[in-house]
Design a protein around this motif. Structure first.
Motif, short mmCIF file in Angstrom:
data_model
loop_
_atom_site.label_atom_id
_atom_site.label_comp_id
_atom_site.label_asym_id
_atom_site.label_seq_id
_atom_site.Cartn_x
_atom_site.Cartn_y
_atom_site.Cartn_z
N VAL A 1 0.81 -1.42 -0.11
CA VAL A 1 0.10 0.01 -0.17
C VAL A 1 0.70 1.21 -0.23
N VAL B 1 -8.71 -4.72 -8.26
CA VAL B 1 -8.61 -4.33 -6.97
C VAL B 1 -9.73 -3.19 -6.65
N LEU B 2 -10.15 -2.47 -7.57
CA LEU B 2 -11.31 -1.38 -7.76
C LEU B 2 -12.74 -2.35 -7.46
N LYS C 1 -5.62 -3.75 -11.98
CA LYS C 1 -6.17 -2.63 -11.30
C LYS C 1 -7.57 -2.56 -11.13
N ARG D 1 -6.49 -5.36 -2.32
CA ARG D 1 -6.50 -4.42 -1.31
C ARG D 1 -6.06 -3.13 -1.68
N LYS D 2 -6.64 -1.82 -1.14
CA LYS D 2 -6.18 -0.62 -1.47
C LYS D 2 -5.35 -0.05 -0.09
N ASN D 3 -5.99 -0.81 1.03
CA ASN D 3 -5.29 -0.37 2.41
C ASN D 3 -4.93 -1.75 2.88
N ASP E 1 -7.95 -3.71 4.40
CA ASP E 1 -8.99 -4.07 3.78
C ASP E 1 -9.49 -5.22 3.63
#
Ligand code: URA
Length: 409
Positions: free
Chosen positions: A169, A351-352, A348, A357-359, A362
């Protein structure tokens, strides 16, 4: 002192083993903060490390935990690791193939990193499946059924575990020294006799060029030799997603279908190549002979039976796997031949969608993802379905058809 070390790397200087030890051990025991470690990792990404620094850091990572010993399990244990790609579900396919040929497989896998997925996240999409086996359970299962795929045990390279999650991240994933240290520390500590590494290269991989892949290969082989382990590295392409699915549950089902022979594509070929290398290393036989054995394991379905046995043994029920009921189909606006499918953009997008995970904190949604309906070299007409998106949030999908590069015939 902490800031001095960050500054030294920021200025492109070489860190001593003592400085690396002080900083990284400090992070593990809470004296160095996330933001200080992020800063040093970024300086490493930008200014690189010498081979000596990479060796030192790998040693520090290995010694941050226990080194496992599987010498009481008969046979040569060959471990396999991929540097990560989009739709890379090879472990779930090759571990049963190799094990079904009598080679014991103890595979400790990781979670997703950046836009690349992780085997543990994928396997956890199977209701009931346990990925937290302890050492006794791992040994018992390998002795009973000849294979196990689980998370790193809590005390195996714990420094990598903590730093891996932070790199994910903080934009510090794509660094040859950090990738080499991360992979080799885990592989050495996992106690395998021999190691096969699939270095992915291309737009959908952490490494974008052949030159970077060669560099990583060289340093990983050197590290392996230092610890007396035979390391074989294959450099394989990752410009297009691997296989037809991206996203956790979808990938498990695709792995099953490849083993069943229901789906056959370039992923099948890659899995044959990887498992043949593992079998040839473990049995000390030629690749040609190993390929024959692997193909037989697939056609006779013994590898598929091993896959089912392994999932059941770890508590999973593949029949209960869930896919999001909300589906959006993406249609082609062009006619022609598909020349490329942008793996990075699809990574990508996954992930959206919530498949990655973005964080750090998550939670992954195992039910979402992408199923490609057309692959590279397929012909398409205007209005043909290119892919299906399984989602449970509202995101803009207007440009997804452009992830397919279609050229007129
Ligand atoms: N796989 C790993 O285990 N570590 C990395 O840094 C990259 C891929």
């Amino acid at each position: 002192m902490i800031v001095d070390i960050i500054n030294k790397k920021r200025l492109g200087k070489i860190l001593s083993k003592e400085e690396l030890k002080f900083f990284f051990e400090g992070y593990l025991n809470g004296k160095v903060t996330d933001y200080q470690m992020s800063s040093l990792l970024m300086a490493i990404c930008i200014n690189n490390m010498t081979d000596k620094e990479i060796f030192d850091l790998t040693d520090i990572f290995i010694k941050s935990g226990e080194v496992l010993d599987f010498s009481d399990i008969e046979g040569i244990k060959v471990d396999k690791h991929s540097t990560g790609g989009v739709g890379d579900k090879t472990t779930m396919i090759i571990a049963p193939i190799v094990s079904s040929l009598g080679v014991p497989v103890v595979k400790m896998s990781g979670r997703g990193l950046g836009f690349t997925g992780g085997t543990i996240d994928k396997l956890e999409s199977i209701p009931g499946f346990r990925t937290d086996l302890n050492l006794d359970e791992i040994k018992k299962q390998v002795k009973e059924i000849g294979m196990v795929v689980t998370s790193q045990t809590a005390n195996l390279a714990p420094m990598d575990k903590k730093i891996y999650a932070l790199r994910d991240v903080t934009g510090t994933v794509e660094s040859i020294p950090l990738i080499a240290t991360s992979i080799m520390s885990k592989k050495i500590a996992s106690g395998a006799d021999k190691i096969l590494i699939d270095i992915k290269v291309g737009t959908g991989a952490l490494l974008k060029t052949e030159k970077e892949a060669e560099k990583l290969k060289k340093i990983m082989i050197q590290i392996g030799n230092f610890y007396n382990k035979e390391v074989r590295c294959l450099i394989t392409n990752m410009d297009n997603p691997l296989g037809t699915s991206i996203g956790n549950s979808l990938e498990v089902l695709e792995a099953r279908d490849i083993l069943l022979g229901k789906e056959k594509n370039s992923l099948t070929d890659l899995c044959i190549e990887l498992s043949s290398n593992m079998v040839s290393m473990a049995k000390n036989i030629s690749i040609t002979e190993a390929v024959q054995q692997v193909k037989k394991a697939l056609s006779s379905k013994i590898a598929y039976q091993k896959f089912l046995e392994f999932i059941k043994c770890q508590g999973g029920d593949i029949e209960k796997i869930q896919i999001s009921p909300k589906v959006v189909k993406i249609y082609s606006k062009k006619q022609g031949i598909i020349k490329k499918i942008d793996a990075l953009k699809f990574g990508k997008l996954s992930v959206l969608l919530g498949a990655g995970r973005k964080n750090k904190e998550d939670k992954i949604n195992p039910t979402v993802g992408i199923k490609l309906e057309k692959l590279v070299n397929d012909k398409v007409n205007i209005g043909d379905c290119l892919c299906k998106i399984y989602l449970d949030n509202e995101i803009n999908l207007d440009e997804v058809d452009q992830y397919f590069k279609i050229e007129e015939e």
